[in-house]
Write a protein that holds these residues in place. Structure first.
Motif, PDB file in Angstrom:
ATOM      1  N   LEU A  15       8.398  -7.213-120.237  1.00 22.01           N
ATOM      2  CA  LEU A  15       7.149  -7.702-120.829  1.00 22.01           C
ATOM      3  C   LEU A  15       6.257  -8.414-119.818  1.00 22.01           C
ATOM      4  N   TRP A  16       6.853  -9.226-118.965  1.00 15.72           N
ATOM      5  CA  TRP A  16       6.070 -10.048-118.045  1.00 15.72           C
ATOM      6  C   TRP A  16       5.363  -9.233-116.976  1.00 15.72           C
ATOM      7  N   ASP A  17       5.830  -8.026-116.712  1.00 18.41           N
ATOM      8  CA  ASP A  17       5.213  -7.207-115.669  1.00 18.41           C
ATOM      9  C   ASP A  17       3.740  -6.925-115.971  1.00 18.41           C
ATOM     10  N   ASP A  18       3.430  -6.596-117.204  1.00 16.23           N
ATOM     11  CA  ASP A  18       2.033  -6.355-117.576  1.00 16.23           C
ATOM     12  C   ASP A  18       1.196  -7.614-117.352  1.00 16.23           C
ATOM     13  N   ARG A  19       1.755  -8.765-117.722  1.00 18.09           N
ATOM     14  CA  ARG A  19       1.022 -10.016-117.561  1.00 18.09           C
ATOM     15  C   ARG A  19       0.752 -10.302-116.085  1.00 18.09           C
ATOM     16  N   LEU A  20       1.747 -10.078-115.247  1.00 14.64           N
ATOM     17  CA  LEU A  20       1.577 -10.312-113.807  1.00 14.64           C
ATOM     18  C   LEU A  20       0.518  -9.377-113.225  1.00 14.64           C
ATOM     19  N   LEU A  21       0.531  -8.126-113.639  1.00 17.03           N
ATOM     20  CA  LEU A  21      -0.496  -7.184-113.177  1.00 17.03           C
ATOM     21  C   LEU A  21      -1.881  -7.604-113.662  1.00 17.03           C
ATOM     22  N   GLU A  22      -1.975  -8.072-114.890  1.00 19.33           N
ATOM     23  CA  GLU A  22      -3.262  -8.525-115.423  1.00 19.33           C
ATOM     24  C   GLU A  22      -3.786  -9.736-114.651  1.00 19.33           C
ATOM     25  N   ILE A  23      -2.894 -10.653-114.305  1.00 14.66           N
ATOM     26  CA  ILE A  23      -3.304 -11.819-113.511  1.00 14.66           C
ATOM     27  C   ILE A  23      -3.786 -11.362-112.143  1.00 14.66           C
ATOM     28  N   ALA A  24      -3.054 -10.457-111.513  1.00 10.99           N
ATOM     29  CA  ALA A  24      -3.457  -9.950-110.194  1.00 10.99           C
ATOM     30  C   ALA A  24      -4.840  -9.317-110.258  1.00 10.99           C
ATOM     31  N   ARG A  25      -5.110  -8.580-111.323  1.00 14.93           N
ATOM     32  CA  ARG A  25      -6.428  -7.951-111.461  1.00 14.93           C
ATOM     33  C   ARG A  25      -7.509  -9.001-111.676  1.00 14.93           C
ATOM     34  N   LYS A  26      -7.256  -9.943-112.535  1.00 12.46           N
ATOM     35  CA  LYS A  26      -8.269 -10.957-112.874  1.00 12.46           C
ATOM     36  C   LYS A  26      -8.531 -11.928-111.725  1.00 12.46           C
ATOM     37  N   GLU A  27      -7.467 -12.400-111.084  1.00 13.14           N
ATOM     38  CA  GLU A  27      -7.590 -13.431-110.052  1.00 13.14           C
ATOM     39  C   GLU A  27      -7.771 -12.866-108.643  1.00 13.14           C
ATOM     40  N   GLY A  39      -0.884 -20.143-117.301  1.00 17.19           N
ATOM     41  CA  GLY A  39      -0.410 -20.481-118.641  1.00 17.19           C
ATOM     42  C   GLY A  39      -0.078 -19.248-119.454  1.00 17.19           C
ATOM     43  N   TYR A  40      -0.087 -18.108-118.807  1.00 18.51           N
ATOM     44  CA  TYR A  40       0.051 -16.805-119.446  1.00 18.51           C
ATOM     45  C   TYR A  40       1.449 -16.229-119.271  1.00 18.51           C
ATOM     46  N   VAL A  41       2.206 -16.823-118.333  1.00 16.47           N
ATOM     47  CA  VAL A  41       3.552 -16.341-118.019  1.00 16.47           C
ATOM     48  C   VAL A  41       4.514 -17.509-118.158  1.00 16.47           C
ATOM     49  N   HIS A  42       5.573 -17.304-118.921  1.00 16.24           N
ATOM     50  CA  HIS A  42       6.499 -18.400-119.205  1.00 16.24           C
ATOM     51  C   HIS A  42       7.910 -18.075-118.725  1.00 16.24           C
ATOM     52  N   ILE A  43       8.002 -17.785-117.424  1.00 18.22           N
ATOM     53  CA  ILE A  43       9.292 -17.569-116.783  1.00 18.22           C
ATOM     54  C   ILE A  43       9.303 -18.380-115.492  1.00 18.22           C
ATOM     55  N   SER A  44      10.455 -18.548-114.889  1.00 21.64           N
ATOM     56  CA  SER A  44      10.578 -19.369-113.687  1.00 21.64           C
ATOM     57  C   SER A  44       9.873 -18.727-112.494  1.00 21.64           C
ATOM     58  N   ASN A  45       9.589 -19.546-111.493  1.00 24.46           N
ATOM     59  CA  ASN A  45       8.968 -19.040-110.271  1.00 24.46           C
ATOM     60  C   ASN A  45       9.857 -17.989-109.601  1.00 24.46           C
TER      61      ASN A  45
END
Length: 100
Positions: A15-27, A39-45
């Motif tokens: 699930l988190w992979d999509d969120r990480l890709l979305e952050i990379a695109r946005k930021e 605040g969009y990803v709730h897993i450890s560093n």
């Protein structure tokens, strides 16, 4: 009516992979810090680092120095529902090899 975007994820994705890709695109990039700050990803560093590395291994992100990643054309195509991630093979992490 807008067509529903249908992403084609792979069995190795979470699930988190999509969120990480979305952050990379946005930021413009993603790292454990930017993911945490979103605040969009709730897993450890450590988990963020592992997932980003896995996405880079399959060409969806590109590794930069210091644990930072940018989105690739393949990553963009995946987010747009134009790429079936299950067809990707592990590569050198630079987005340089073709799909299987």
């Amino acid at each position: 009516m807008l067509a529903q975007l249908m992403r084609k994820s792979a069995s190795w994705m979470v699930l988190w992979d999509d969120r990480l890709l979305e952050i990379a695109r946005k930021e413009g990039h993603v790292s454990p810090k930017t993911a945490e700050d979103s605040g969009y990803v709730h897993i450890s560093n450590a988990q963020i680092s592992r997932r980003c590395s896995k996405l880079a291994d399959h060409g969806l992100l590109r590794r930069l120095p210091n644990g930072v990643y940018t989105i690739t054309q393949k990553g963009e195509a995946y987010l747009e529902g134009e790429l079936n991630a299950d067809k990707l093979t592990e590569e050198n992490g630079n987005g340089d090899t073709a799909e299987a």
